[in-house]
Scaffold this motif. Structure first.
Motif, mmCIF file in Angstrom:
data_model
loop_
_atom_site.group_PDB
_atom_site.id
_atom_site.type_symbol
_atom_site.label_atom_id
_atom_site.label_comp_id
_atom_site.label_asym_id
_atom_site.label_seq_id
_atom_site.Cartn_x
_atom_site.Cartn_y
_atom_site.Cartn_z
ATOM 1 N N LEU A 178 29.511 63.782 62.171
ATOM 2 C CA LEU A 178 29.100 62.865 60.789
ATOM 3 C C LEU A 178 29.393 63.585 59.800
ATOM 4 O O LEU A 178 30.015 62.978 58.890
ATOM 5 C CB LEU A 178 27.427 62.665 60.972
ATOM 6 N N HIS A 229 32.865 62.847 57.884
ATOM 7 C CA HIS A 229 32.696 61.837 57.214
ATOM 8 C C HIS A 229 32.095 61.827 55.955
ATOM 9 O O HIS A 229 32.247 61.232 54.945
ATOM 10 C CB HIS A 229 32.329 60.563 57.954
ATOM 11 N N THR A 230 30.835 62.434 55.861
ATOM 12 C CA THR A 230 29.859 62.559 54.700
ATOM 13 C C THR A 230 30.190 63.997 53.862
ATOM 14 O O THR A 230 29.493 63.901 52.683
ATOM 15 C CB THR A 230 28.569 62.425 55.430
ATOM 16 N N GLY A 236 25.327 60.661 65.413
ATOM 17 C CA GLY A 236 24.761 61.095 64.109
ATOM 18 C C GLY A 236 23.592 61.936 64.362
ATOM 19 O O GLY A 236 23.943 63.007 65.125
ATOM 20 N N ILE A 292 22.173 67.186 57.712
ATOM 21 C CA ILE A 292 22.095 65.731 57.090
ATOM 22 C C ILE A 292 20.682 65.393 56.779
ATOM 23 O O ILE A 292 19.636 65.487 57.693
ATOM 24 C CB ILE A 292 22.532 64.745 58.095
ATOM 25 N N HIS A 325 30.637 55.313 65.528
ATOM 26 C CA HIS A 325 29.505 55.858 64.927
ATOM 27 C C HIS A 325 28.256 55.728 65.655
ATOM 28 O O HIS A 325 28.117 54.510 66.075
ATOM 29 C CB HIS A 325 29.402 55.691 63.502
ATOM 30 N N SER A 346 24.573 56.274 65.036
ATOM 31 C CA SER A 346 23.799 57.215 64.386
ATOM 32 C C SER A 346 22.464 56.543 63.673
ATOM 33 O O SER A 346 22.168 56.705 62.668
ATOM 34 C CB SER A 346 24.735 57.362 62.896
ATOM 35 N N TYR A 370 25.099 56.245 58.889
ATOM 36 C CA TYR A 370 26.373 56.273 58.240
ATOM 37 C C TYR A 370 27.174 54.819 58.447
ATOM 38 O O TYR A 370 27.126 54.500 59.832
ATOM 39 C CB TYR A 370 27.231 57.348 59.029
#
Length: 254
Positions: free
Chosen positions: A152, A155-156, A195, A210, A246, A248, A252
């Protein structure tokens, strides 16, 4: 509708290779593939007792298994591991690139050694194992499936994980490249991005970076993540390639 025994055997006759299969998503994926009828070669770098325990679980299901020890980031090891996997059961139909380590180091304190340790296992390892397994798949004339486990934070973004973020983002690019280059051979490649997954974490995982609240209100389980990996390996997913999926809980939304 409850799946029948025949439906759950939809990978019968297939051989899967799962890297980093000693615990968490790797372990759950290996067991899930076996449950669907595949014979499974499982790898670990050093966790011999744990990987042997996974092998015992697979054998108890009535499936064949083999344990291959080695470092996916080492080119010679990767070549040997793929060769041993093919030698075990004569073919490789599925590759799941799950091996990874994740550490937390502030960017300004991160040395090149720190960077290469992480990117070596996550990205170099996925490249090396994919290359060696593709050498096998392209000689079989029956297609094949590669599932890469992304992350994750690729991407974040995340604090103190520049190496992990870069490596996991690179996994997406590698997935697309393989999907395009080998589509005419009937080989698919997809990326599964978990996630926040609960349960015990290894010493090389570190705490989850996260902090965002999960819309579904809970962390996922390793079995939920693994179920989606297995789904991407089933015959029903043969028209899906080059995609990033994904899992999650809505954390996301691309």
């Amino acid at each position: 509708m409850t799946a029948t025994g025949t439906e759950l055997q939809s990978l019968h006759g297939k051989v899967a290779l799962v890297t980093g299969a000693s615990r968490r998503i790797g372990r759950a994926t290996a067991l899930g593939l076996a449950r669907h009828g595949a014979d499974v070669v499982i790898t670990a770098r050093s966790a011999r007792d744990e990987i042997d325990a996974v092998a015992a679980e697979i054998t108890a299901m009535g499936r064949r298994t083999a344990v291959v020890m080695g470092d996916v980031a080492d080119e010679d090891d990767a070549t040997r591991m793929a060769a041993e996997a093919k030698s075990a059961f004569g073919r490789i139909d599925v590759l799941v690139n799950n091996a990874a380590i994740r550490r937390q180091v502030p960017m300004l304190e991160m040395g090149l050694k720190d960077w290469r340790e992480i990117t070596g296992v996550i990205l170099d390892g996925a490249f090396l194992m994919s290359r060696e397994v593709l050498r096998v798949m392209t000689t079989q004339d029956t297609g094949g499936t590669i599932v890469n486990i992304g992350g994750l934070t690729g991407h974040t973004g995340a604090k103190n994980r520049a190496h992990v973020c870069a490596a996991k983002a690179g996994i997406v690019g590698l997935t697309k490249a393989v999907a395009v280059e080998f589509a005419d051979r009937g080989i698919t490649a997809n990326c599964l991005v978990p996630g926040k997954i609960g349960g015990p974490r290894s010493a090389t995982s570190g705490a989850s970076p996260i902090e965002t609240k999960i819309p579904l209100g809970r962390e996922g389980t390793v079995d939920e993540a693994a179920a989606m990996v297995v789904a991407l390996c089933l015959p029903q997913a043969r028209f899906m390639t080059g995609q990033t999926v994904h899992v999650s809980g809505g954390l996301y939304l691309p």
